[in-house]
Design a protein around this motif. Structure first.
Motif, short mmCIF file in Angstrom:
data_model
loop_
_atom_site.label_atom_id
_atom_site.label_comp_id
_atom_site.label_asym_id
_atom_site.label_seq_id
_atom_site.Cartn_x
_atom_site.Cartn_y
_atom_site.Cartn_z
N ARG A 186 6.13 -8.78 -39.65
CA ARG A 186 6.09 -8.73 -40.86
C ARG A 186 4.66 -7.76 -40.72
O ARG A 186 4.54 -6.80 -41.52
N VAL A 187 3.67 -8.18 -40.04
CA VAL A 187 2.31 -7.69 -40.05
C VAL A 187 2.85 -6.15 -39.31
O VAL A 187 2.02 -5.01 -39.88
N PHE B 242 19.58 -6.17 -36.59
CA PHE B 242 18.91 -7.35 -36.07
C PHE B 242 19.45 -8.58 -37.08
O PHE B 242 19.83 -9.61 -36.57
N LEU B 243 19.53 -8.15 -38.53
CA LEU B 243 19.64 -9.43 -39.29
C LEU B 243 20.99 -9.85 -39.20
O LEU B 243 21.32 -10.84 -39.24
N LYS C 164 22.19 -15.72 -36.33
CA LYS C 164 22.97 -16.72 -36.89
C LYS C 164 22.13 -17.86 -37.54
O LYS C 164 22.42 -18.64 -38.54
N ASP C 165 20.65 -17.84 -37.05
CA ASP C 165 19.64 -19.19 -37.56
C ASP C 165 19.41 -18.67 -39.04
O ASP C 165 18.80 -17.54 -39.32
N ALA C 166 19.63 -19.77 -39.91
CA ALA C 166 19.22 -19.48 -41.37
C ALA C 166 17.88 -19.04 -41.53
O ALA C 166 17.24 -18.26 -42.24
N SER C 167 16.99 -19.91 -40.73
CA SER C 167 15.40 -19.57 -40.92
C SER C 167 15.00 -18.23 -40.44
O SER C 167 14.26 -17.58 -41.11
N HIS D 26 13.37 -14.97 -42.73
CA HIS D 26 12.12 -14.09 -42.04
C HIS D 26 12.66 -12.78 -42.21
O HIS D 26 11.77 -11.77 -42.57
N LEU D 27 13.63 -12.19 -41.25
CA LEU D 27 13.99 -10.90 -41.48
C LEU D 27 14.28 -10.29 -42.74
O LEU D 27 13.90 -9.03 -43.05
N ARG D 28 14.95 -10.97 -43.72
CA ARG D 28 15.15 -10.41 -44.87
C ARG D 28 13.67 -9.99 -45.49
O ARG D 28 13.91 -8.99 -46.37
N GLN D 29 12.67 -10.91 -45.45
CA GLN D 29 11.58 -10.60 -46.07
C GLN D 29 10.98 -9.32 -45.53
O GLN D 29 10.19 -8.46 -45.99
#
Length: 400
Positions: free
Chosen positions: A346-347, A376-377, A381-384, A388-391
């Motif tokens: 994100r940074v 990438f998104l 498969k991992d929900a968490s 993070h990637l959607r943000q």
């Protein structure tokens, strides 16, 4: 008739003068000509020799280095009134007549320098922490010698200091240059120091980067009082930046471009190595948490500085972390530090978006980065991790 001598001064050693007619060895071991009872000094630290009338100072592979003219040296030539630093002890090449007295000009200058060093040492407590009020009272005396004082403070910063000590030294550096001429010269010193060890990461380097970021912006005020902002908060806006300091920093980044790129590569490789270590947080000196924090501060600094070179450096960093093939995501400890890793992503992306313009090339690169992140998104498969990637993807969409 006079001869060249080496004068010492500092808290760890009694002031003495050594004739330079013969070789002088310096270190913590008892076998040396000059013995320094200082834990930051190596047993055989450095040597001064006279070769065909020329004085040569050579570091003997010491752990904490020998500092001359603000830089860590391997070998350098010394001339009259040159000085260098080993541990907390300062050395100066001076003249002495054969009766044992310094010549008048050298004696006056030496006393002045000794007084400045003593004044600086009075600002430290027994734990190596700077007393802020004592330092503030001494800035009028120290400011005219800011180049020398900054070298001494940086050397202490690089020694095996505690976190409290490091933070107090950073504060002292900031206070010193605020009294002199603002942060312009200090930002240059910090960036150059950060690139000194291109193939290695040191603990104190995070402090250098954080202070550099702090120096680039004005503090906001409310009811007449300064409000401290973190560099990430400053990254969100364009206000309150020191324009002249930004311009100088851009020039320094341009000059140091290749070194900064090498340093970024070293940081990236060190981070992957720390994530591959299965021994736990305490098994390595440079932990994933520390290296992720350093990487985060590095990209914030580049985002604040801006300019073509910094934008290129940040863009390459964004590409490196925006693909599922990155080794960052495939190490034994990657899942443990997933939140920290995606915080870094994100940074990096936010830093890059800050530097974008409306020209076609920037738009093309932004679209390319967006496509990589969407790819990438879709592969995660991992929900968490999806959260993070959607943000991160939303950051790009807001900038569209």
């Amino acid at each position: 008739m006079t001869q060249l001598c080496l004068a010492t001064s500092g808290r760890m050693t009694t002031k003495r003068i050594y004739p330079l007619a013969e070789t002088i060895t310096i270190g913590r071991g008892e076998h040396n000509t000059i013995v320094l009872a200082d834990t930051t000094v190596s047993r055989s630290h450095a040597i001064v020799t006279a070769e065909n009338g020329t004085l040569i100072l050579k570091d003997l592979g010491s752990a904490n280095g020998t500092i001359s003219k603000g830089k860590r040296i391997t070998t350098t030539v010394l001339t009259l009134r040159d000085s260098f630093q080993i541990g907390s002890t300062s050395f100066e090449v001076c003249e002495q007549d054969l009766s044992g007295n310094n010549t008048r000009g050298s004696q006056t200058e030496s006393k002045s320098r000794d007084g400045v060093i003593e004044k600086l040492e009075e600002c430290f407590d027994d734990k190596g922490v700077v007393d802020r009020q004592a330092f503030l009272r001494s800035t009028r005396v120290l400011a005219p010698h800011h180049e020398r004082i900054s070298c001494l403070l940086l050397h202490r910063l690089k020694a095996d200091a505690t976190k409290e000590s490091r933070l107090s030294i950073l504060d002292a550096l900031s206070l010193l240059y605020h009294d002199v001429s603002g942060p312009r010269r200090l930002i240059q010193i910090l960036l150059e120091e950060f690139c000194t060890e291109q193939g290695e990461i040191k603990h104190y380097e995070r402090n250098l980067v954080m202070l550099a970021s702090m120096l680039l912006h004005h503090s906001q005020k409310e009811d007449g009082k300064s409000i401290e902002q973190t560099p990430l908060e400053v990254l969100h806006g364009q206000q309150n930046l020191h324009d002249d300091t930004i311009q100088l920093a851009q020039q320094v980044v341009s000059r140091l471009r290749d070194k900064i790129i090498n340093k970024r590569a070293t940081l990236h490789l060190s981070l992957i190595k720390s994530l591959s270590d299965k021994g736990g947080e305490e098994s390595t000196t440079l932990t994933p948490r520390f290296l992720l924090s350093l990487a985060r501060e590095f990209y914030i600094l580049m985002g604040l500085i801006g300019g073509p070179e910094a934008k290129e450096i940040v863009y390459e960093g964004a590409l490196a972390v925006s693909t599922p093939q990155s080794k960052l995501y495939h190490q034994p400890r990657s899942k443990t530090y997933a939140e920290n890793i995606f915080g870094l992503v994100r940074v990096v992306v936010r830093s890059y978006l800050r530097l974008l313009t409306s020209d076609k090339e920037d738009c093309r690169k932004r679209e390319m980065l967006g496509a990589r992140l969407l790819g990438f998104l879709s592969s995660v498969k991992d929900a968490s991790q999806q959260v993070h990637l959607r943000q991160v993807v939303r950051l790009l969409e807001k900038h569209s």
